[in-house]
Design a protein around this motif. Structure first.
Motif, PDB file in Angstrom:
ATOM      1  N   PHE A  22       0.769  -1.167  -0.110  1.00  0.00           N
ATOM      2  CA  PHE A  22      -0.052  -0.058   0.085  1.00  0.00           C
ATOM      3  C   PHE A  22       0.849   1.392   0.059  1.00  0.00           C
ATOM      4  CE2 PHE A  22      -2.612  -3.410   1.201  1.00  0.00           C
ATOM      5  CZ  PHE A  22      -3.884  -3.063   0.697  1.00  0.00           C
ATOM      6  N   THR A  23       0.672   2.151   1.035  1.00  0.00           N
ATOM      7  CA  THR A  23       1.580   3.529   1.095  1.00  0.00           C
ATOM      8  C   THR A  23       2.940   3.157   1.179  1.00  0.00           C
ATOM      9  OG1 THR A  23       1.151   3.631   3.263  1.00  0.00           O
ATOM     10  CG2 THR A  23      -0.597   4.630   1.806  1.00  0.00           C
ATOM     11  N   LYS A  24       3.486   1.801   1.498  1.00  0.00           N
ATOM     12  CA  LYS A  24       4.860   1.836   1.857  1.00  0.00           C
ATOM     13  C   LYS A  24       5.403   1.051   0.629  1.00  0.00           C
ATOM     14  CE  LYS A  24       4.229   2.454   6.111  1.00  0.00           C
ATOM     15  NZ  LYS A  24       2.796   2.692   6.355  1.00  0.00           N
ATOM     16  N   PHE A  25       4.989   1.359  -0.442  1.00  0.00           N
ATOM     17  CA  PHE A  25       5.524   1.138  -1.680  1.00  0.00           C
ATOM     18  C   PHE A  25       6.880   1.657  -2.062  1.00  0.00           C
ATOM     19  CE2 PHE A  25       4.284  -0.203  -6.377  1.00  0.00           C
ATOM     20  CZ  PHE A  25       5.382   0.368  -6.981  1.00  0.00           C
ATOM     21  N   ASN A  40      -8.192  14.197   6.302  1.00  0.00           N
ATOM     22  CA  ASN A  40      -9.500  13.662   6.950  1.00  0.00           C
ATOM     23  C   ASN A  40     -10.493  13.450   6.221  1.00  0.00           C
ATOM     24  OD1 ASN A  40      -8.131  13.163   9.146  1.00  0.00           O
ATOM     25  ND2 ASN A  40      -8.421  15.154  10.297  1.00  0.00           N
ATOM     26  N   THR A  41     -10.805  14.560   5.320  1.00  0.00           N
ATOM     27  CA  THR A  41     -11.953  14.550   4.207  1.00  0.00           C
ATOM     28  C   THR A  41     -11.786  13.335   3.507  1.00  0.00           C
ATOM     29  OG1 THR A  41     -11.934  17.037   4.410  1.00  0.00           O
ATOM     30  CG2 THR A  41     -13.124  15.808   2.523  1.00  0.00           C
ATOM     31  N   TYR A  42     -10.624  13.207   2.864  1.00  0.00           N
ATOM     32  CA  TYR A  42     -10.410  12.058   1.862  1.00  0.00           C
ATOM     33  C   TYR A  42     -10.736  10.939   2.424  1.00  0.00           C
ATOM     34  CZ  TYR A  42      -8.240   8.838  -1.360  1.00  0.00           C
ATOM     35  OH  TYR A  42      -7.795   7.862  -2.396  1.00  0.00           O
ATOM     36  N   ILE A  43     -10.123  10.463   3.764  1.00  0.00           N
ATOM     37  CA  ILE A  43     -10.377   9.200   4.453  1.00  0.00           C
ATOM     38  C   ILE A  43     -11.812   9.112   4.533  1.00  0.00           C
ATOM     39  CG2 ILE A  43      -9.762   7.831   6.677  1.00  0.00           C
ATOM     40  CD1 ILE A  43      -6.930   9.320   6.554  1.00  0.00           C
ATOM     41  N   GLN A  44     -12.308   9.991   5.230  1.00  0.00           N
ATOM     42  CA  GLN A  44     -13.784   9.776   5.522  1.00  0.00           C
ATOM     43  C   GLN A  44     -14.618   9.538   4.292  1.00  0.00           C
ATOM     44  OE1 GLN A  44     -15.433  12.909   7.854  1.00  0.00           O
ATOM     45  NE2 GLN A  44     -17.136  11.905   8.170  1.00  0.00           N
ATOM     46  N   SER A  45     -14.190   9.887   3.175  1.00  0.00           N
ATOM     47  CA  SER A  45     -14.828   9.733   1.889  1.00  0.00           C
ATOM     48  C   SER A  45     -14.727   8.198   1.612  1.00  0.00           C
ATOM     49  CB  SER A  45     -14.496  10.427   0.651  1.00  0.00           C
ATOM     50  OG  SER A  45     -13.196  10.333   0.205  1.00  0.00           O
ATOM     51  N   LEU A  46     -13.727   7.427   1.629  1.00  0.00           N
ATOM     52  CA  LEU A  46     -13.501   6.327   1.534  1.00  0.00           C
ATOM     53  C   LEU A  46     -14.366   5.292   2.174  1.00  0.00           C
ATOM     54  CD1 LEU A  46      -9.598   5.905   1.266  1.00  0.00           C
ATOM     55  CD2 LEU A  46     -10.903   6.232  -0.586  1.00  0.00           C
ATOM     56  N   THR A  77      -5.757   5.867   9.654  1.00  0.00           N
ATOM     57  CA  THR A  77      -4.687   6.479   9.012  1.00  0.00           C
ATOM     58  C   THR A  77      -4.981   6.206   7.351  1.00  0.00           C
ATOM     59  OG1 THR A  77      -3.096   4.519   8.573  1.00  0.00           O
ATOM     60  CG2 THR A  77      -2.688   6.038  10.670  1.00  0.00           C
ATOM     61  N   LEU A  78      -4.348   6.976   6.633  1.00  0.00           N
ATOM     62  CA  LEU A  78      -4.562   6.472   5.233  1.00  0.00           C
ATOM     63  C   LEU A  78      -4.302   5.412   4.692  1.00  0.00           C
ATOM     64  CD1 LEU A  78      -5.396   7.957   2.411  1.00  0.00           C
ATOM     65  CD2 LEU A  78      -3.062   8.632   1.931  1.00  0.00           C
ATOM     66  N   ASP A  79      -3.234   4.766   5.149  1.00  0.00           N
ATOM     67  CA  ASP A  79      -2.780   3.331   4.742  1.00  0.00           C
ATOM     68  C   ASP A  79      -3.763   2.375   5.435  1.00  0.00           C
ATOM     69  OD1 ASP A  79      -0.364   1.787   3.779  1.00  0.00           O
ATOM     70  OD2 ASP A  79      -0.931   0.703   5.852  1.00  0.00           O
ATOM     71  N   GLU A  80      -4.289   2.618   6.807  1.00  0.00           N
ATOM     72  CA  GLU A  80      -5.364   1.917   7.202  1.00  0.00           C
ATOM     73  C   GLU A  80      -6.560   1.959   6.113  1.00  0.00           C
ATOM     74  OE1 GLU A  80      -4.052   1.780  11.784  1.00  0.00           O
ATOM     75  OE2 GLU A  80      -5.356   3.213  10.970  1.00  0.00           O
ATOM     76  N   ALA A  81      -6.776   3.145   5.852  1.00  0.00           N
ATOM     77  CA  ALA A  81      -8.008   3.200   5.067  1.00  0.00           C
ATOM     78  C   ALA A  81      -7.935   2.572   3.803  1.00  0.00           C
ATOM     79  CB  ALA A  81      -8.409   4.760   4.910  1.00  0.00           C
ATOM     80  N   PHE A  82      -6.859   2.498   3.301  1.00  0.00           N
ATOM     81  CA  PHE A  82      -6.677   1.789   1.775  1.00  0.00           C
ATOM     82  C   PHE A  82      -6.868   0.412   2.042  1.00  0.00           C
ATOM     83  CE2 PHE A  82      -4.078   5.497  -0.020  1.00  0.00           C
ATOM     84  CZ  PHE A  82      -5.015   5.905  -0.520  1.00  0.00           C
ATOM     85  N   ARG A  83      -6.021  -0.230   3.107  1.00  0.00           N
ATOM     86  CA  ARG A  83      -6.107  -1.441   3.320  1.00  0.00           C
ATOM     87  C   ARG A  83      -7.693  -2.095   3.756  1.00  0.00           C
ATOM     88  NH1 ARG A  83      -1.032  -3.788   4.710  1.00  0.00           N
ATOM     89  NH2 ARG A  83       0.503  -2.481   4.572  1.00  0.00           N
TER      90      ARG A  83
END
Length: 463
Positions: A235-238, A316-322, A346-352
């Motif tokens: 994910f974000t650790k690419f 936060n807006t982006y993460i909440q929209s996910l 976090t963003l990484d957690e949201a992507f996962r």
């Protein structure tokens, strides 16, 4: 203070995401809307079986580098047209020339290529498999070649004039207008640069270059694909600079469960790719925010970099929209439980969470067909039967020597440095395989020992 309009630009655009739902057909796990990932089709008829090896892909790349179309305008020479514009002094001459054209065309169709100028003549397969081959050509071009055409195009031409068949072929083709742009990105610029330098180096010996071009293209394609799988799963650790090791055997070796070539070889790649289709869809979800839309081929780490330079409110807006999309749209059509939003995510957690939600909704058939396309590639070019161990990744002597030839750009290098050079090209071996390789190099007289103890060993240039 960030205004509401600006924040809204960082929320997923539901009007675009609604296109993933098709009335009366349900939710569609579309990919390649904005982000292209890998050239692995899920439909078996479109899957490239590589019955002619990598030659169809190489031919397509050579055409693009020659400013021709990715698919030949004509798969076969128009014999009647060519013969009609020729001048012959007798019926015998006419028939001899016709036989010559047919025999030369048959050689190329059977991938009996003896000159670099003949590469663009290589044809693609018939019917649906052609779709998969074109996709592979697009991928390799975007990942390894695009942007380096000026340096690489001259390498695919012969020093002397083209042979008669090539001249005839090119006289019947329509030149492509403008430069070609692949839909696929290059995610690993260091590997791409290494590939370019290796091609330039091998071109010093045109015969060796032609004989080993496919080995080089196959290997770098595999490294690009496998690293994309391994790194995207982070994910974000690419990390586009540091390769994740995948270990190989030599094809004549015997595998074992305790060896690194088993635990960190094909077994690892299979585990990492079995649920990979979720990224093909997820990456085309996460980019559907107005502020991200001008950009194409955004991966998780790209979005992380973009948002890292924005305010906390934007992030936060982006993460909440996910989570809004998962909880109020995806779950509605798939009838599954999805993770709930929490302010500390976090963003990484949201992507996962999003990728896992998509995975839950995917059926087993679609999940299994995707890695089957990768398996078709691996089993064609790297397969070794390991008995109860299953399939193992292995390279043969020709593949190894081609990459060693690329690794030695001077008269000779220290043996220890050779291992580093091979690893820079994605070829990792454990201690036992290294001993096998040393034995092979010694047998072929490529190994030079500076002392009886064998402490100082050098590998001589193969070129």
């Amino acid at each position: 203070m960030t205004n509401a309009k600006h924040l809204n630009d960082y929320s997923l655009d539901w009007s675009r995401l609604e296109s993933f739902f098709v009335q009366n057909k349900g939710y569609r796990y579309a990919r390649r809307k904005d982000t292209y990932v890998l050239p692995l089709p899920t439909r078996e008829p479109e899957r490239s079986k590589f019955e002619n090896g990598f030659w169809p892909i190489t031919g397509g790349l050579a055409r693009l580098l020659s400013n021709d179309s990715i698919v030949p305008e004509k798969d076969n020479l128009d014999m009647s047209h060519i013969l009609s514009i020729g001048k012959f002094d007798s019926t015998e001459t006419y028939e001899w020339f016709q036989h010559f054209l047919q025999s030369q065309q048959r050689k190329v169709e059977e991938t009996d290529v003896s000159r670099l100028s003949q590469l663009p003549l290589l044809t693609l397969s018939e019917q649906k498999e052609r779709t998969g081959q074109v996709d592979f050509i697009n991928y390799v071009y975007g990942a390894l070649i695009e942007g380096n055409e000026d340096e690489l195009s001259p390498l695919f031409t012969d020093d002397d004039s083209d042979d008669l068949l090539t001249q005839i072929f090119r006289s019947t083709q329509l030149a492509k207008e403008g430069s070609y742009i692949s839909p696929y990105p290059c995610l690993f610029p260091n590997i791409k640069e290494q590939f370019k330098q290796d091609l330039i180096h091998l071109s010093q010996n045109p015969k060796f270059f032609l004989d080993n071009l496919n080995h080089l293209l196959v290997h770098y394609t595999f490294i690009m694909i496998s690293q994309t799988v391994l790194q995207t799963n982070r994910f974000t650790k690419f990390n586009h600079e540091q390769m994740m090791p995948i270990f190989f055997l030599m094809e004549w070796e015997k595998g074992a469960r305790w060896r690194t070539s088993y635990t960190n070889g094909y077994k690892l790649l299979k585990e990492q790719s079995k649920d990979f289709y979720k990224h093909e869809h997820a990456l085309n979800i996460v980019c559907q925010a107005p502020a991200l839309q001008p950009k194409k081929n955004l991966y998780y780490h790209h979005i992380d970099e973009i948002l890292a330079s924005s305010s906390e409110d934007v992030l936060n807006t982006y993460i909440q929209s996910l989570y809004d999309w998962m909880n109020n749209f995806y779950t509605k059509y798939k009838a599954i439980e999805t993770p709930k939003y929490a302010s500390d995510r976090t963003l990484d957690e949201a992507f996962r969470d999003l990728a896992e939600a998509i995975s839950t909704g995917l059926n087993k058939e679609l999940k299994s067909r995707y890695p089957a396309a990768l398996e078709a590639f691996v089993l064609k070019f790297y397969k070794k039967h390991g008995g109860s161990l299953g399939s193992l990744l292995a390279v043969n002597q020709e593949q190894l020597l081609a990459l060693i030839a690329c690794s030695i750009k001077q008269e000779k290098i220290e043996l220890n440095k050779l291992w580093h050079e091979l690893e820079a090209r994605g070829l990792f071996f454990d201690h036992h395989s290294k001993e096998e390789i040393v034995g092979l190099l010694d047998k072929l007289n490529y190994l030079e020992k500076k002392s009886d103890s064998g402490d100082a060993q050098y590998v001589k240039s193969i070129l």
